[in-house]
Design a protein around this motif. Structure first.
Motif, PDB file in Angstrom:
ATOM      1  N   SER B 379       0.825  -1.202   0.000  1.00  9.87           N
ATOM      2  CA  SER B 379       0.000   0.000   0.000  1.00  9.87           C
ATOM      3  C   SER B 379       0.868   1.265   0.000  1.00  9.87           C
ATOM      4  O   SER B 379       0.593   2.215  -0.740  1.00  9.87           O
ATOM      5  N   LEU B 382       2.176   1.844  -3.380  1.00 11.28           N
ATOM      6  CA  LEU B 382       1.174   2.428  -4.288  1.00 11.28           C
ATOM      7  C   LEU B 382       1.118   3.943  -4.112  1.00 11.28           C
ATOM      8  O   LEU B 382       1.038   4.684  -5.081  1.00 11.28           O
ATOM      9  N   TYR B 383       1.162   4.384  -2.863  1.00 10.45           N
ATOM     10  CA  TYR B 383       1.136   5.835  -2.613  1.00 10.45           C
ATOM     11  C   TYR B 383       2.400   6.491  -3.167  1.00 10.45           C
ATOM     12  O   TYR B 383       2.349   7.554  -3.773  1.00 10.45           O
ATOM     13  N   ASP B 385       4.287   5.455  -5.636  1.00  7.51           N
ATOM     14  CA  ASP B 385       4.205   5.503  -7.098  1.00  7.51           C
ATOM     15  C   ASP B 385       3.169   6.528  -7.567  1.00  7.51           C
ATOM     16  O   ASP B 385       3.349   7.176  -8.601  1.00  7.51           O
ATOM     17  N   ALA B 386       2.100   6.675  -6.790  1.00  6.18           N
ATOM     18  CA  ALA B 386       1.076   7.674  -7.136  1.00  6.18           C
ATOM     19  C   ALA B 386       1.689   9.076  -7.103  1.00  6.18           C
ATOM     20  O   ALA B 386       1.445   9.895  -7.991  1.00  6.18           O
ATOM     21  N   VAL B 387       2.505   9.332  -6.082  1.00  5.81           N
ATOM     22  CA  VAL B 387       3.167  10.636  -5.982  1.00  5.81           C
ATOM     23  C   VAL B 387       4.067  10.865  -7.202  1.00  5.81           C
ATOM     24  O   VAL B 387       4.026  11.927  -7.829  1.00  5.81           O
ATOM     25  N   GLN B 389       3.918   9.459 -10.163  1.00  4.73           N
ATOM     26  CA  GLN B 389       3.140   9.631 -11.400  1.00  4.73           C
ATOM     27  C   GLN B 389       2.524  11.027 -11.466  1.00  4.73           C
ATOM     28  O   GLN B 389       2.560  11.683 -12.496  1.00  4.73           O
ATOM     29  N   LEU B 390       1.969  11.467 -10.350  1.00 10.51           N
ATOM     30  CA  LEU B 390       1.373  12.814 -10.333  1.00 10.51           C
ATOM     31  C   LEU B 390       2.432  13.892 -10.543  1.00 10.51           C
ATOM     32  O   LEU B 390       2.161  14.933 -11.138  1.00 10.51           O
ATOM     33  N   PHE B 398       2.030  20.351  -6.318  1.00  6.33           N
ATOM     34  CA  PHE B 398       1.955  19.796  -4.955  1.00  6.33           C
ATOM     35  C   PHE B 398       2.597  18.411  -4.882  1.00  6.33           C
ATOM     36  O   PHE B 398       3.212  18.057  -3.883  1.00  6.33           O
ATOM     37  N   LEU B 402       5.935  16.370  -2.603  1.00  8.03           N
ATOM     38  CA  LEU B 402       5.878  15.126  -1.825  1.00  8.03           C
ATOM     39  C   LEU B 402       7.008  14.161  -2.172  1.00  8.03           C
ATOM     40  O   LEU B 402       7.291  13.244  -1.412  1.00  8.03           O
TER      41      LEU B 402
END
Lengths: 63, 537
Positions: B379, B382-383, B385-387, B389-390, B398, B402
């Protein structure tokens, strides 16, 4: 300000369909990845750390 | 290996005290001639405090090890006369790039502030730093540097410690009023005094490979998350002097350290990263695993701890050597005053207060970076990788905030220190009590100079405008007035700006170039009280 728990979205059924539909084409892994991005985007939009913390707690997280 | 550097071999010399069989009492014995022990010795000499340095080896750091030196460390080392040499040899850099998979995720600029003598960051192999320090030490007769001296035992007495030391000529005893242990993360002195060293272990291993290559890469810090050439792991590329490049490969917990250290395992990894056609030679490699932990107290009776012996951090963010240099910067003036009878032993305890606070700040930063770089669960990955990707979305500023591939080391202000006198007047800007002094370009006797080179060593009263006294004293300790407009000229107005100065503003500055107190007017009684407070009197 505290976390809004009263109804705050115009059309709930429509919102919920939009949320589900947005991931309809995805496998579980991609949907989980998208959910994380969504959390980050919305958290940044909210901004208020106290509100975010309250949401973490309401969602069952340890804070 | 080691094509670019020839290791000096320092001679072992039997000490007269061992030869004679005398038990001699020394004021200060420093254990470990790594970068922190050597910095401590130079700082002792700067305060005219004699010391003995014991090291169980007879050369400098094997391998490049600590390679990033941040501005505050360079300022401290400049006070000790080696900062300029480091900057001259070192590689300055300010641009960092972060890649995710095969794409550039974002880049950052260290944005070094103008009008500072020292750059934001340089890269320099640890062995150069140690070599420069050993050379500088040879100019200071107060420092007795002894190679091949291994401390085997320490016995604590009420007002001193007794050390059992082993040399090629056997073992002997020596006494010390104070002992400073700078013997690294695996400190045996820590075990000898029964100190606790606790924190978080990270279940991960990293390979450091130093390779020599003529590369046309720009001088930037490149960090990859999950690159195609090293899937699911992170990689860091950094340039050092002599065409040596540092590459850090995250290996994962299951990696076999002994296997991964073999050139036949390393070379394919480096080839995969560089592309097959580029020529390189392997200079040095090491496999490491790290922890984020600190000692429970920086003082055990007469034994003090500094550097990795006191705190161990992950390498992301260059906090190891940099914070160690700040430890000794904080300690040596206090030791000098306590040994000289000018301050109570309580002043030494402020060392633990201030540096444990800084260590906790560093550990927090280091642990956060490590959690981002090596996520502990599916989990959290995932966060992460989400950061990343964003962060590629140019509108999503923003998300780039991160991304944490190591926040770069900045000194921790001692904002809660009991040595500070809290402000009673209004001030803007960063120079609050407990903060390290900002630099500024000045003129001294018509010559361009730097502010930080005008202070330190003793207490200073920085007075913006005429001061009614030449110094203010508490006991035998005087804070000398440094008057802007008379002793120094504020070349560009940067000094007044950084210290939010108005005519009459006065700052009490500590020997380690930290703000102790400040006022809008020169009040001798208040200054005396603040000076007493800064001495823990």
């Amino acid at each position: 300000m505290s976390l809004i728990l009263n109804p705050n979205i115009d059309d709930f059924d429509d919102f919920y369909k939009e949320l589900i539909d947005s991931q309809r084409h995805m496998n579980d892994a991609d949907a989980a990845q998208m959910n994380c991005k969504l959390v980050l985007l919305l958290a940044n939009h909210v901004g208020d750390r106290a509100v975010i913390r309250e949401a973490l707690e309401r969602a069952g997280g340890a804070v | 290996m080691f094509k670019t550097y020839t290791y000096p071999k320092f001679p072992y010399v039997q000490s007269p005290e061992q030869m004679a069989g005398d038990v001699k009492r020394h004021k200060l014995v420093i254990i470990g001639a790594g970068p922190i022990g050597l910095t401590a010795a130079l700082d002792a000499a700067a305060h005219d405090l004699s010391c003995v340095v014991l090291d169980d080896n007879d050369t400098v750091s094997v391998g490049s090890r600590a390679v990033c030196y941040a501005k505050r460390s360079l300022e401290v080392l400049d006070r000790l006369n080696i900062g300029e040499r480091m900057v001259e040899k070192g590689i300055g850099w300010k641009l960092g790039k972060v890649f995710f998979k095969d794409r550039l995720s974002y880049q950052f600029d260290l944005l070094p502030e103008d009008d500072n003598k020292m750059p934001a960051m340089i890269n320099l192999q640890q062995y150069y730093l140690e070599e420069y320090m050993v050379e500088e030490i040879s100019r200071h007769p107060q420092i007795d540097l002894r190679w091949k001296h291994k401390v085997m035992a320490i016995e604590q007495k009420a007002d001193h410690a007794v050390l059992t030391v082993e040399t090629p000529d056997g073992s002997f005893k020596m006494e010390a009023d104070w002992v400073l242990a700078c013997d690294g993360a695996n400190s045996s002195v820590r075990t000898m005094v029964g100190a606790q060293f606790t924190g978080q272990f990270f279940h991960d291993r990293f390979l450091i490979a130093d390779v020599i290559m003529k590369a046309e890469y720009p001088t930037e810090r490149w960090f990859w998350f999950d690159p195609p050439f090293h899937p699911n792991q992170s990689v860091l590329l950094h340039r050092q002097p002599d065409d040596v490049w540092r590459i850090d490969f995250q290996l994962g917990w299951d990696a076999d350290a002994n296997e991964e250290k073999k050139p036949e395992r390393i070379i394919p990894r480096v080839k995969a990263m560089l592309g097959d056609e580029r020529e390189f030679e392997l200079e040095w490699a090491s496999v490491y695993q790290f922890a984020c932990r600190r000692i429970d107290n920086f003082r055990y009776g007469r034994v003090l701890f500094a550097g990795d012996a006191a705190h161990q951090v992950s390498p992301f963010g260059a906090r190891g050597a940099n914070t160690g240099v700040q430890d000794t910067d904080n300690l040596l003036w206090k030791l000098k005053l306590v040994i000289g009878g000018d301050a109570p032993v309580g002043l030494i305890d402020s060392y633990n207060e201030e540096r444990a606070f800084a260590a906790d700040d560093n550990l927090l930063n280091s642990t956060r970076a490590t959690d981002f770089i090596t996520p502990k669960s599916a989990s959290s990955r995932l966060y992460r990788d989400a950061v990343l990707q964003l962060a590629e979305d140019k509108d999503a500023e923003f998300a780039r905030k991160l991304v944490n591939s190591g926040r770069l080391s900045k000194p921790t202000p001692y904002i809660h220190s009991s040595l500070n006198t809290p402000d009673e007047d209004l001030f803007a800007g960063a120079m609050a009590p407990g903060t390290n002094c900002a630099d500024a370009p000045v003129k001294v006797s018509g010559q361009e100079a730097w502010f930080l080179n005008q202070i330190g060593g003793g207490f200073t009263l920085l007075s913006f405008g005429p001061a009614p006294a030449a110094s203010v004293s508490f006991g035998r300790i005087a804070a000398r007035v440094l008057e802007v407009g008379r002793d120094i000229e504020d070349l560009k107005g940067v000094l007044a700006e950084r210290y939010d100065a108005k005519p009459g503003t006065v700052y009490l500055l500590r020997p380690d170039q930290h703000v102790s107190a400040r006022w809008r007017t020169f009040d001798e009684a208040k200054i005396t009280r603040a000076l007493a407070r800064a001495l823990a009197a």
